[in-house]
Design a protein around this motif. Structure first.
Motif, PDB file in Angstrom:
ATOM      1  N   PHE A   1      10.131  -7.443  -8.709  1.00 42.87           N
ATOM      2  CA  PHE A   1      11.343  -6.970  -9.387  1.00 42.87           C
ATOM      3  C   PHE A   1      11.022  -5.898 -10.426  1.00 42.87           C
ATOM      4  N   THR A   2       9.928  -6.101 -11.170  1.00 44.07           N
ATOM      5  CA  THR A   2       9.563  -5.112 -12.175  1.00 44.07           C
ATOM      6  C   THR A   2       9.000  -3.844 -11.552  1.00 44.07           C
ATOM      7  N   LEU A   3       8.338  -3.946 -10.405  1.00 41.46           N
ATOM      8  CA  LEU A   3       7.776  -2.761  -9.755  1.00 41.46           C
ATOM      9  C   LEU A   3       8.845  -1.976  -8.996  1.00 41.46           C
ATOM     10  N   VAL A   4       9.741  -2.664  -8.312  1.00 37.93           N
ATOM     11  CA  VAL A   4      10.853  -1.971  -7.659  1.00 37.93           C
ATOM     12  C   VAL A   4      11.751  -1.343  -8.724  1.00 37.93           C
ATOM     13  N   ASN A   5      11.911  -2.058  -9.837  1.00 36.01           N
ATOM     14  CA  ASN A   5      12.515  -1.525 -11.057  1.00 36.01           C
ATOM     15  C   ASN A   5      13.925  -0.952 -10.849  1.00 36.01           C
ATOM     16  N   PRO A   6      14.861  -1.751 -10.353  1.00 33.77           N
ATOM     17  CA  PRO A   6      16.226  -1.226 -10.156  1.00 33.77           C
ATOM     18  C   PRO A   6      16.923  -0.853 -11.455  1.00 33.77           C
ATOM     19  N   LEU A   7      16.623  -1.574 -12.549  1.00 27.84           N
ATOM     20  CA  LEU A   7      17.248  -1.246 -13.830  1.00 27.84           C
ATOM     21  C   LEU A   7      16.770   0.108 -14.352  1.00 27.84           C
ATOM     22  N   GLY A   8      15.490   0.399 -14.149  1.00 24.18           N
ATOM     23  CA  GLY A   8      14.960   1.686 -14.566  1.00 24.18           C
ATOM     24  C   GLY A   8      15.419   2.821 -13.680  1.00 24.18           C
TER      25      GLY A   8
ATOM     26  N   LEU B   1       8.132  -1.297   2.591  1.00 22.37           N
ATOM     27  CA  LEU B   1       7.335  -2.212   1.789  1.00 22.37           C
ATOM     28  C   LEU B   1       6.938  -3.452   2.583  1.00 22.37           C
ATOM     29  N   LEU B   2       7.854  -3.944   3.420  1.00 21.97           N
ATOM     30  CA  LEU B   2       7.535  -5.090   4.274  1.00 21.97           C
ATOM     31  C   LEU B   2       6.428  -4.747   5.259  1.00 21.97           C
ATOM     32  N   ALA B   3       6.480  -3.534   5.823  1.00 18.43           N
ATOM     33  CA  ALA B   3       5.456  -3.109   6.781  1.00 18.43           C
ATOM     34  C   ALA B   3       4.079  -3.053   6.130  1.00 18.43           C
ATOM     35  N   PHE B   4       4.002  -2.494   4.933  1.00 18.70           N
ATOM     36  CA  PHE B   4       2.718  -2.438   4.229  1.00 18.70           C
ATOM     37  C   PHE B   4       2.243  -3.837   3.841  1.00 18.70           C
ATOM     38  N   THR B   5       3.178  -4.709   3.434  1.00 19.52           N
ATOM     39  CA  THR B   5       2.815  -6.065   3.030  1.00 19.52           C
ATOM     40  C   THR B   5       2.239  -6.856   4.198  1.00 19.52           C
ATOM     41  N   VAL B   6       2.881  -6.743   5.350  1.00 20.36           N
ATOM     42  CA  VAL B   6       2.447  -7.512   6.526  1.00 20.36           C
ATOM     43  C   VAL B   6       1.194  -6.912   7.154  1.00 20.36           C
ATOM     44  N   CYS B   7       1.102  -5.591   7.183  1.00 18.97           N
ATOM     45  CA  CYS B   7       0.001  -4.922   7.881  1.00 18.97           C
ATOM     46  C   CYS B   7      -1.146  -4.527   6.961  1.00 18.97           C
ATOM     47  N   GLY B   8      -1.118  -4.986   5.704  1.00 20.07           N
ATOM     48  CA  GLY B   8      -2.157  -4.599   4.760  1.00 20.07           C
ATOM     49  C   GLY B   8      -3.558  -4.978   5.216  1.00 20.07           C
ATOM     50  N   ARG B   9      -3.695  -6.157   5.812  1.00 23.16           N
ATOM     51  CA  ARG B   9      -5.007  -6.616   6.279  1.00 23.16           C
ATOM     52  C   ARG B   9      -5.599  -5.654   7.314  1.00 23.16           C
ATOM     53  N   PHE B  10      -4.762  -5.152   8.216  1.00 21.19           N
ATOM     54  CA  PHE B  10      -5.239  -4.223   9.240  1.00 21.19           C
ATOM     55  C   PHE B  10      -5.650  -2.890   8.624  1.00 21.19           C
ATOM     56  N   LEU B  11      -4.960  -2.476   7.552  1.00 19.41           N
ATOM     57  CA  LEU B  11      -5.349  -1.258   6.853  1.00 19.41           C
ATOM     58  C   LEU B  11      -6.718  -1.431   6.209  1.00 19.41           C
ATOM     59  N   PHE B  12      -6.967  -2.603   5.643  1.00 21.56           N
ATOM     60  CA  PHE B  12      -8.272  -2.891   5.052  1.00 21.56           C
ATOM     61  C   PHE B  12      -9.372  -2.774   6.108  1.00 21.56           C
ATOM     62  N   GLN B  13      -9.132  -3.385   7.256  1.00 25.03           N
ATOM     63  CA  GLN B  13     -10.125  -3.374   8.321  1.00 25.03           C
ATOM     64  C   GLN B  13     -10.346  -1.970   8.870  1.00 25.03           C
ATOM     65  N   PHE B  14      -9.276  -1.220   9.030  1.00 25.17           N
ATOM     66  CA  PHE B  14      -9.361   0.120   9.620  1.00 25.17           C
ATOM     67  C   PHE B  14     -10.137   1.073   8.712  1.00 25.17           C
ATOM     68  N   PHE B  15      -9.862   1.037   7.424  1.00 24.19           N
ATOM     69  CA  PHE B  15     -10.501   1.952   6.482  1.00 24.19           C
ATOM     70  C   PHE B  15     -11.748   1.365   5.834  1.00 24.19           C
TER      71      PHE B  15
ATOM     72  N   ILE C   1       7.844 -13.005   1.871  1.00 25.44           N
ATOM     73  CA  ILE C   1       8.800 -12.133   2.560  1.00 25.44           C
ATOM     74  C   ILE C   1      10.229 -12.438   2.113  1.00 25.44           C
ATOM     75  N   GLY C   2      10.534 -13.735   1.942  1.00 28.77           N
ATOM     76  CA  GLY C   2      11.864 -14.116   1.486  1.00 28.77           C
ATOM     77  C   GLY C   2      12.169 -13.598   0.091  1.00 28.77           C
ATOM     78  N   VAL C   3      11.186 -13.691  -0.803  1.00 30.72           N
ATOM     79  CA  VAL C   3      11.364 -13.186  -2.168  1.00 30.72           C
ATOM     80  C   VAL C   3      11.542 -11.675  -2.155  1.00 30.72           C
ATOM     81  N   LEU C   4      10.791 -11.004  -1.298  1.00 28.61           N
ATOM     82  CA  LEU C   4      10.920  -9.547  -1.170  1.00 28.61           C
ATOM     83  C   LEU C   4      12.333  -9.160  -0.743  1.00 28.61           C
ATOM     84  N   ALA C   5      12.864  -9.897   0.228  1.00 28.15           N
ATOM     85  CA  ALA C   5      14.238  -9.642   0.670  1.00 28.15           C
ATOM     86  C   ALA C   5      15.230  -9.907  -0.457  1.00 28.15           C
TER      87      ALA C   5
END
Length: 215
Positions: free
Chosen positions: A16-23, A55-69, A149-153
């Protein structure tokens, strides 16, 4: 299961603080000045959907990005902690957003501000992406991942509501109220960033210490 509630609260407060809708609200209002209520609704809907999907795509696929790079999780925690700390510090200074737009840029973006700069990088910035990847790595089991994922939604549903009602909400909070909220959330975010940084540095220092003993 005892760790589920603290994990869910960590996910909610950090996202919530990083998405920062109030800001984002004052910048959104300035960029949509002169737009009708229907146009604002369409812009908010498109921006929140696009930023949530990315954001969901990066959250779910982050592990594969780690492995790839070939990136270590601890290294990403350290980098993510630094990024999140900087964003939290800006919020503590009551700077509405880490994206600064001049008048010329606002005019050039006015045709499709829902994608850039509203969705990317204001709602879905590097801090939120780093946070999502790190939290997914910290999820202990599938229940934690589903909660993440639920909290993100939920965060993006709240973001949609805040931006959708931003004209009335901004008048209600006022500039002073908005600044107070931003400073409090910035302080919370800085604490989360320090925890993230320390959790990445500690295993590296332990490995260095062990290698020193082995030699």
């Amino acid at each position: 299961m005892d760790s589920l509630l603290p994990f869910a609260l960590l996910c909610f407060t950090s996202f919530f603080t990083l998405v920062n809708p109030l800001g984002t609200m004052p910048v959104f209002l300035s960029m949509t000045e002169g737009c009708s209520d229907r146009e604002r609704k369409a812009i908010v809907m498109k921006a929140t959907v696009v930023s949530f999907v990315i954001l969901l795509a990066f959250t779910v696929c982050g592990r594969f990005l780690f492995q790839f790079f070939g990136i270590s999780t601890n290294g990403f925690r350290i980098a993510g902690g630094v990024i999140i700390f900087k964003i939290g510090y800006d919020m503590l200074q009551a700077q509405y957003t880490h994206i600064k737009l001049n008048e010329k840029e606002m005019k050039s973006f006015v045709d499709d501000i829902s994608i850039t700069p509203l969705a990317i990088p204001m709602l879905c910035g590097p801090g939120a992406i780093a946070n999502g990847i790190v939290l997914m790595e910290d999820a202990q089991n599938y229940i934690h991942k589903i909660v993440l994922i639920g909290v993100l939604a939920l965060v993006f549903l709240i973001t949609y509501w805040i931006l959708r009602t931003s004209p009335r909400l901004f008048r209600f909070l006022g500039e002073t109220g908005n600044n107070v909220m931003m400073r409090l959330m910035g302080l919370i975010l800085m604490v989360i960033a320090v925890e993230c940084f320390v959790s990445g540095v500690r295993p590296i220092l332990v490995d260095i210490f062990r290698e020193g003993i082995m030699k």
